[in-house]
Design a protein around this motif. Sequence first.
Motif, PDB file in Angstrom:
ATOM      1  N   GLU A  18       0.694  -1.246   0.204  1.00  0.00           N
ATOM      2  CA  GLU A  18      -0.043  -0.027   0.032  1.00  0.00           C
ATOM      3  C   GLU A  18       1.002   1.280  -0.001  1.00  0.00           C
ATOM      4  N   GLY A  88      -2.863  -4.581  -5.641  1.00  0.00           N
ATOM      5  CA  GLY A  88      -4.003  -3.699  -4.955  1.00  0.00           C
ATOM      6  C   GLY A  88      -4.626  -2.982  -6.118  1.00  0.00           C
ATOM      7  N   ARG A  89      -5.667  -2.259  -5.540  1.00  0.00           N
ATOM      8  CA  ARG A  89      -6.269  -1.274  -6.268  1.00  0.00           C
ATOM      9  C   ARG A  89      -5.414   0.087  -6.490  1.00  0.00           C
ATOM     10  N   GLY A  90      -4.546   0.406  -5.625  1.00  0.00           N
ATOM     11  CA  GLY A  90      -3.700   1.645  -5.916  1.00  0.00           C
ATOM     12  C   GLY A  90      -2.340   1.445  -6.674  1.00  0.00           C
ATOM     13  N   TRP A  93       0.467  -2.903 -11.134  1.00  0.00           N
ATOM     14  CA  TRP A  93       1.071  -4.166 -11.008  1.00  0.00           C
ATOM     15  C   TRP A  93       2.039  -4.323 -12.399  1.00  0.00           C
ATOM     16  N   ALA A 110      -8.233 -10.002  -9.348  1.00  0.00           N
ATOM     17  CA  ALA A 110      -7.814  -9.011  -8.389  1.00  0.00           C
ATOM     18  C   ALA A 110      -8.166  -7.551  -8.982  1.00  0.00           C
ATOM     19  N   LEU A 111      -8.308  -7.729 -10.399  1.00  0.00           N
ATOM     20  CA  LEU A 111      -8.539  -6.193 -11.304  1.00  0.00           C
ATOM     21  C   LEU A 111      -7.755  -5.249 -10.687  1.00  0.00           C
ATOM     22  N   PRO A 112      -6.544  -5.175 -11.009  1.00  0.00           N
ATOM     23  CA  PRO A 112      -5.416  -4.231 -10.636  1.00  0.00           C
ATOM     24  C   PRO A 112      -5.894  -2.827 -11.218  1.00  0.00           C
ATOM     25  N   ARG A 113      -5.515  -1.579 -10.643  1.00  0.00           N
ATOM     26  CA  ARG A 113      -6.035  -0.343 -11.376  1.00  0.00           C
ATOM     27  C   ARG A 113      -5.264  -0.261 -12.590  1.00  0.00           C
ATOM     28  N   ARG A 114      -3.936  -0.743 -12.627  1.00  0.00           N
ATOM     29  CA  ARG A 114      -2.972  -0.443 -13.724  1.00  0.00           C
ATOM     30  C   ARG A 114      -1.926  -1.548 -13.796  1.00  0.00           C
ATOM     31  N   ARG A 173      -5.157   2.022 -19.343  1.00  0.00           N
ATOM     32  CA  ARG A 173      -4.499   1.321 -18.016  1.00  0.00           C
ATOM     33  C   ARG A 173      -3.488   0.570 -18.099  1.00  0.00           C
TER      34      ARG A 173
END
Length: 350
Positions: A18, A88-90, A93, A110-114, A173
């Motif tokens: 995080e 994480g979402r923040g 990856w 996990a659907l990573p943000r980027r 993304r």
Amino acid sequence: MNGSSPGVEQHGRDHAREQCSAVAWVESPLQMLGVVEAHHAGLLGPRTRVVPRAGLRPLTVTRRELRRLGLPDGLELAEPEQDMPRPGRGPAWVVGDAFSGKVQLTWLTALPRRVVIVDDGLATIRLLELLTGRPGVPLLRARAAGRPLRSAARTALGAAAALRLRAAAHAGRLSIFTALPVPAELADAVRRTGAELAGHDFAWLRAQPLGGPRPAERTVVLGTSLVRNGLIHRERYLTWLAELGSSGPVAYFPHRREDPGDLDRVRRQPGVTVYEGGGPAEMTLRGLAAEQKVISLPSTAVTSLRVLLAARGVAVETVEVPDEWWTARAAPSLRSHLSMFAHHDTGVRG
């Protein structure tokens, strides 16, 4: 009781993740070096945590050498782990092997943000071709002829991963960071998907001081995984090495996946000295002198060494694989793919 519980350890890893702008999972020396270069180029943000896969000696050697050189500010080389960290979402990856089933399953759950993808050999080019190709084609490695058909479940996972990769590209993304010379037409097609295609020329590594002795031999041969993978005939390859050794001293730098039995035979060849470097050729051989030359079958290292050694006047030559060397497992499409960088680079970076 000594030590921490698994729950405490997981909490610590989650907290560290995080606090980072990017978390990278690396499974090869080239992937690890690619993450360092991507961080140095500013692609990953101010703080990157690199998690190597545990139990791989080449990664241990590369990690040690990178620490000796001194890491870029904001980059942490974490302790090796058996399990791939979930994004994480923040944080962004970062991965290298986009064809890994484990990586693809994580993308979907996990659907990573980027997502940032760094080089994993010539597989990077196949990834770009699939990203820009016909929709619905699963994200799977090039198959050697004669291999069993993939299971329906694996094909379905590859298809779902391809859809997720395209969606990430369309949403802006997805970034691909590569040192390979991507043909201009393919590069344009990648950018039309919405993905960022960022090239590099090992700027961080080229800026580091040279260290360690270089081989005394004038001819340096890079090892190959083609024999181990059953794509070329073992005896043809070993006979070729013997002929090189009979013509003068040869320094042989093994591929990380070469068979130990094959290396024992190479060591017994007169005139051939096997060097047990362990790290990537890009780091091990960047200090060669102008009077030396590098010879290799088609490989990613040929391209990167040309970039690193051009200013030093070192010739890097690719040997075309003769037709009689190929086995029945080497399908024509796979031969063509492996030979993309046999000649001097004609593509574009960045």
